[in-house]
Write an enzyme that holds these catalytic residues in place. Structure first.
Site, PDB file in Angstrom:
ATOM      1  CG  HIS A   1      -1.854   1.095   1.169  1.00  0.00           C
ATOM      2  ND1 HIS A   1      -3.050   1.155   0.864  1.00  0.00           N
ATOM      3  CD2 HIS A   1      -1.861   2.337   1.783  1.00  0.00           C
ATOM      4  CE1 HIS A   1      -3.654   2.263   1.045  1.00  0.00           C
ATOM      5  NE2 HIS A   1      -2.960   3.191   1.444  1.00  0.00           N
ATOM      6  CD  GLU A   2       1.524   3.538   3.753  1.00  0.00           C
ATOM      7  OE1 GLU A   2       2.101   4.815   3.307  1.00  0.00           O
ATOM      8  OE2 GLU A   2       0.454   3.618   4.375  1.00  0.00           O
TER       9      GLU A   2
ATOM     10  CG  HIS B   1       0.371   6.445  -0.436  1.00  0.00           C
ATOM     11  ND1 HIS B   1      -0.686   6.929  -1.169  1.00  0.00           N
ATOM     12  CD2 HIS B   1      -0.172   5.592   0.502  1.00  0.00           C
ATOM     13  CE1 HIS B   1      -1.705   6.640  -0.555  1.00  0.00           C
ATOM     14  NE2 HIS B   1      -1.473   5.712   0.294  1.00  0.00           N
TER      15      HIS B   1
END
Length: 496
Positions: free
Chosen positions: A22-23, A26
């Site tokens: 997920h990170e 980003h």
């Protein structure tokens, strides 16, 4: 290795994978748009590992819940060129969207090896109820519900939800490799009561006519600890203190149980051997999934407890606790073998993940491309169900009791690790899918909330007041933390 240690290690590994994916979304998009990434952190609190590569400090923190990337200028500072809020709104939107996107893509990718190696468990009929539409229209145990009203089905919830609308259901049934089409009208089933009573006195045998003096057919909304008395048509009563209660109102049904497990043993666990068939426990015969569940229910009952399932006025099931010493009959290589076991020992064995053989049919892909198609369809179905579940949770509160907090997730992952790679990969895929969809919800402090603010700027072509945006996200963060603690404490009552 103890089960607690397996649970902890499994949870940490799964958690790290899900957070990193997920990170990284980003992180990657921040780099694409030349936003400086100051930190890439897994977990919260003091760092137990820290290393700087380039401009970014990579950290593993002591509290293994969540993670984040800290971007330059995300405190709404617009003065520095490589800061987040110095970038156009469309770039900030894509940076926020990338985390959920990567989480969701990871789920789709994970389902490909799952489907390739183990196929897709199909919604399978386990038992057909007598004198039901299912029996009248020729449904049989082992039938696979392939399509419903023209739509591929992967989830029993979709079947139940469609049938509950009360309209004629167009089914495509897979039986012995052939597709059979049926149109079945649901029928209204009577209300159902389920009671778990403690400190029980008396007994009942006939139709139930009264519950605490009221005629059957209404939800009495009874709470745990309430005194309950059931009366049958002959005037006999059974009473006790309520431990558990559920009520299902009249609803359209077709009349079958979904497949679960066969009473066929899949693991060598002394004194049982793989391929043993469980025939009887004390005086309870076992011939299908329902009778197996009833035996497990009887094992879990404490002394002087009774489980009662009432269908309309009929006693569908009345289960009393089994004694501490059990006589277990199994079929081994065509020969019946009697075993004597302690109740707790037997319950621990039958509760082991993967101990019983799965009853559900598994659809295997024909080739790699078919596996991709099946994986996408399976993940699409799961994503739609998750999105609808979140919608109901935040609009009506429905399903809040089924939400697992950090401890609950750890327990689920630990149990999956014991069951094997198929189960743990499926849990990881669903976990990362849940995370991605949850973060898309338009709530403050979530990626979805940041996307909303970016969209407002894009549409209005005016900057949002940064102070207002900061206040909204701060309030949202504290609300999310409060919810996390609520579900964490709720997990204690569920699992301990």
């Amino acid at each position: 290795m103890s089960s607690i240690l397996i649970t902890i290690i499994s949870f940490i590994l799964v958690f790290m994978f899900v957070v990193i994916v997920h990170e990284f979304g980003h992180f990657l998009f921040a780099k694409i748009f030349k936003v400086s990434v100051l930190e890439f952190s897994i977990g919260f609190g003091p760092a137990i590992f820290k290393k700087k590569f380039g401009e970014t400090v990579w950290k593993i923190n002591i509290i293994p819940f969540g993670g984040y990337v800290r971007l330059k200028g995300e405190d709404f500072d617009e003065s520095e060129e490589d800061g987040l809020y110095a970038k156009p709104a469309w770039q900030r939107l894509l940076i926020a969207f990338a985390g959920p996107l990567f989480s969701i893509l990871a789920a789709y990718i994970l389902f490909i090896p799952i489907v390739l190696n183990w196929g897709v468990p199909a919604v399978t009929i386990g038992k057909v109820i007598e004198n039901s539409p299912a029996q009248e229209y020729g449904l049989q145990p082992g039938d696979v519900i392939y399509k419903l009203n023209g739509k591929r089905i992967f989830d029993s919830y979709e079947v139940t939800n469609t049938v509950s609308k009360g309209k004629v259901v167009k089914m495509e049934i897979l039986r012995n490799g052939e597709i059979i089409k049926k149109e079945i009208p649901p029928r209204i089933s009577p209300p159902e009561y389920i009671f778990l009573l403690d400190d029980v006195k008396g007994d009942i045998n006939g139709k139930i006519v009264k519950i605490n003096g009221y005629k059957v057919g209404i939800d009495l909304k009874l709470e745990s600890g309430t005194f309950v008395e059931l009366e049958d048509e002959f005037g006999n009563t059974i009473s006790g203190v309520l431990v558990q209660y559920s009520y299902v109102p009249e609803r359209p049904t077709i009349g079958f149980y979904y497949a679960g497990f066969k009473p066929v043993i899949e693991k060598d666990m002394h004194p049982f051997k793989k391929r043993d068939i469980l025939l009887k426990v004390n005086n309870r015969e076992i011939d299908d999934y329902i009778s197996l569940v009833n035996v497990i229910t009887a094992l879990k009952l404490s002394e002087n407890q009774v489980y009662i399932d009432i269908w309309g006025q009929q006693i569908r099931e009345k289960i009393v606790p089994l004694g501490n010493n059990l006589n277990v009959l199994v079929l081994r290589n065509g020969k019946e073998i009697a075993l004597n076991l302690d109740k707790k020992e037997f319950l621990d064995i039958v509760s082991t993940p993967g101990f019983f053989k799965q009853e559900s049919y598994v659809i295997k892909p024909k080739n790699f491309f078919d596996a991709i198609s099946l994986a996408i369809a399976r993940c699409n179905s799961a994503a739609i169900s998750i999105w609808k579940a979140f919608g109901k949770l935040f609009t009506t509160g429905q399903g809040v009791e089924q939400v697992a907090g950090p401890i609950g997730i750890a327990v689920i992952v630990g149990e999956a690790a014991k069951a094997g790679w198929e189960t743990i990969l499926t849990v990881v895929a669903l976990f990362t899918l849940n995370l991605g969809i949850f973060n898309l919800l338009p709530l403050p402090a979530l990626d979805g909330g940041r996307i909303v603010f970016s969209l407002i700027e894009i549409i209005s072509r005016k900057k949002v007041n940064r102070k207002i945006e900061a206040i909204v996200h701060t309030i949202g963060f504290f609300i999310l933390m409060a919810l996390a603690f609520y579900f964490m404490f709720s997990d204690f009552s569920k699992f301990f």
